[in-house]
Design an enzyme around this catalytic site. Structure first.
Site, PDB file in Angstrom:
ATOM      1  N   HIS A  21      97.815 -94.037-124.612  1.00 15.27           N
ATOM      2  CA  HIS A  21      96.415 -94.372-124.392  1.00 15.27           C
ATOM      3  C   HIS A  21      95.553 -93.123-124.514  1.00 15.27           C
ATOM      4  CE1 HIS A  21      96.513 -93.507-119.744  1.00 15.27           C
ATOM      5  NE2 HIS A  21      97.262 -92.674-120.413  1.00 15.27           N
ATOM      6  N   CYS A  40      93.127 -85.969-121.075  1.00 16.06           N
ATOM      7  CA  CYS A  40      93.316 -87.412-121.311  1.00 16.06           C
ATOM      8  C   CYS A  40      92.419 -87.928-122.430  1.00 16.06           C
ATOM      9  CB  CYS A  40      93.067 -88.197-120.028  1.00 16.06           C
ATOM     10  SG  CYS A  40      94.283 -87.862-118.754  1.00 16.06           S
ATOM     11  N   HIS A  46      97.956 -89.900-125.636  1.00 15.61           N
ATOM     12  CA  HIS A  46      99.188 -89.393-125.026  1.00 15.61           C
ATOM     13  C   HIS A  46      99.884 -90.589-124.400  1.00 15.61           C
ATOM     14  CE1 HIS A  46      96.287 -89.471-121.726  1.00 15.61           C
ATOM     15  NE2 HIS A  46      97.322 -89.601-120.914  1.00 15.61           N
ATOM     16  N   HIS A  48     102.971 -92.453-121.598  1.00 15.89           N
ATOM     17  CA  HIS A  48     103.634 -92.444-120.299  1.00 15.89           C
ATOM     18  C   HIS A  48     104.769 -93.465-120.307  1.00 15.89           C
ATOM     19  CE1 HIS A  48     100.439 -90.102-118.425  1.00 15.89           C
ATOM     20  NE2 HIS A  48      99.584 -90.871-119.071  1.00 15.89           N
ATOM     21  N   ASP A  85     104.352-102.703-124.414  1.00 18.44           N
ATOM     22  CA  ASP A  85     105.450-101.768-124.583  1.00 18.44           C
ATOM     23  C   ASP A  85     105.435-101.116-125.961  1.00 18.44           C
ATOM     24  OD1 ASP A  85     107.707-100.388-123.724  1.00 18.44           O
ATOM     25  OD2 ASP A  85     109.077-101.942-124.435  1.00 18.44           O
ATOM     26  N   HIS A  86     105.453 -99.788-125.961  1.00 17.31           N
ATOM     27  CA  HIS A  86     105.437 -98.969-127.174  1.00 17.31           C
ATOM     28  C   HIS A  86     104.197 -99.247-128.042  1.00 17.31           C
ATOM     29  CE1 HIS A  86     109.551 -98.320-125.870  1.00 17.31           C
ATOM     30  NE2 HIS A  86     109.435 -97.162-126.481  1.00 17.31           N
ATOM     31  N   GLU A 130     102.092 -94.228-113.067  1.00 18.07           N
ATOM     32  CA  GLU A 130     101.951 -93.516-114.329  1.00 18.07           C
ATOM     33  C   GLU A 130     102.959 -92.376-114.374  1.00 18.07           C
ATOM     34  OE1 GLU A 130      97.977 -92.908-116.171  1.00 18.07           O
ATOM     35  OE2 GLU A 130      98.502 -90.784-115.970  1.00 18.07           O
TER      36      GLU A 130
END
Length: 140
Positions: A21, A40, A46, A48, A85-86, A130
């Site tokens: 994100h 950010c 980046h 998580h 996801d991903h 996170e």
């Protein structure tokens, strides 16, 4: 089978997903975004490895001894988590196209999606980690 009539329990299930994100408010200048969001706001985002704890509450079924069957809860969580996801949330998940995908907003998204699908019990809390030192909670 047992005398659980009217007795309630809280059940929590943990699941995980990886996502990328970027914190960016398109109504602000690039300079203002960098000031507020720092690293950010990196243009390429980046990622998580998130951990979500989902807590549901309900009456304990006297026949099964469960608030919800874990097979059903796991299926529901997979339906909710799989689209994240991903993925790069800002661009690949429509809900985040007009929202900054902060930990708080991702937790809210999860809570809304889970709540819509639950049957026989109700959502109590979503806690989204996170990292080990940062999490957000949405309580219902």
């Amino acid at each position: 089978m047992s005398d659980n009539a009217g007795k309630q329990a809280l059940l929590t299930r943990r699941c995980s997903f990886a996502a990328g994100h970027r914190y960016h408010n398109p109504q602000w200048t690039d300079e203002r975004n960098r000031e507020v969001f720092g690293k950010c706001n990196f243009p390429y985002g980046h990622g998580h490895n998130y951990i979500a704890e989902v807590s549901v509450v309900g009456e304990i079924d006297p026949e099964t001894g469960m608030v919800i069957n874990l097979v059903d809860l796991d299926r529901l969580l997979k339906e909710v988590i799989e689209p994240l996801d991903h993925r790069f949330l800002n661009e690949e998940v429509a809900w985040f196209r007009n929202r900054i995908p902060t930990t708080e907003n991702i937790a809210l998204y999860l809570a809304d999606e889970i709540e819509q699908r639950l049957e026989g019990c109700r959502l109590k809390r979503v806690r989204l980690y996170e990292d080990p030192t940062l999490w957000a909670e949405v309580e219902r």
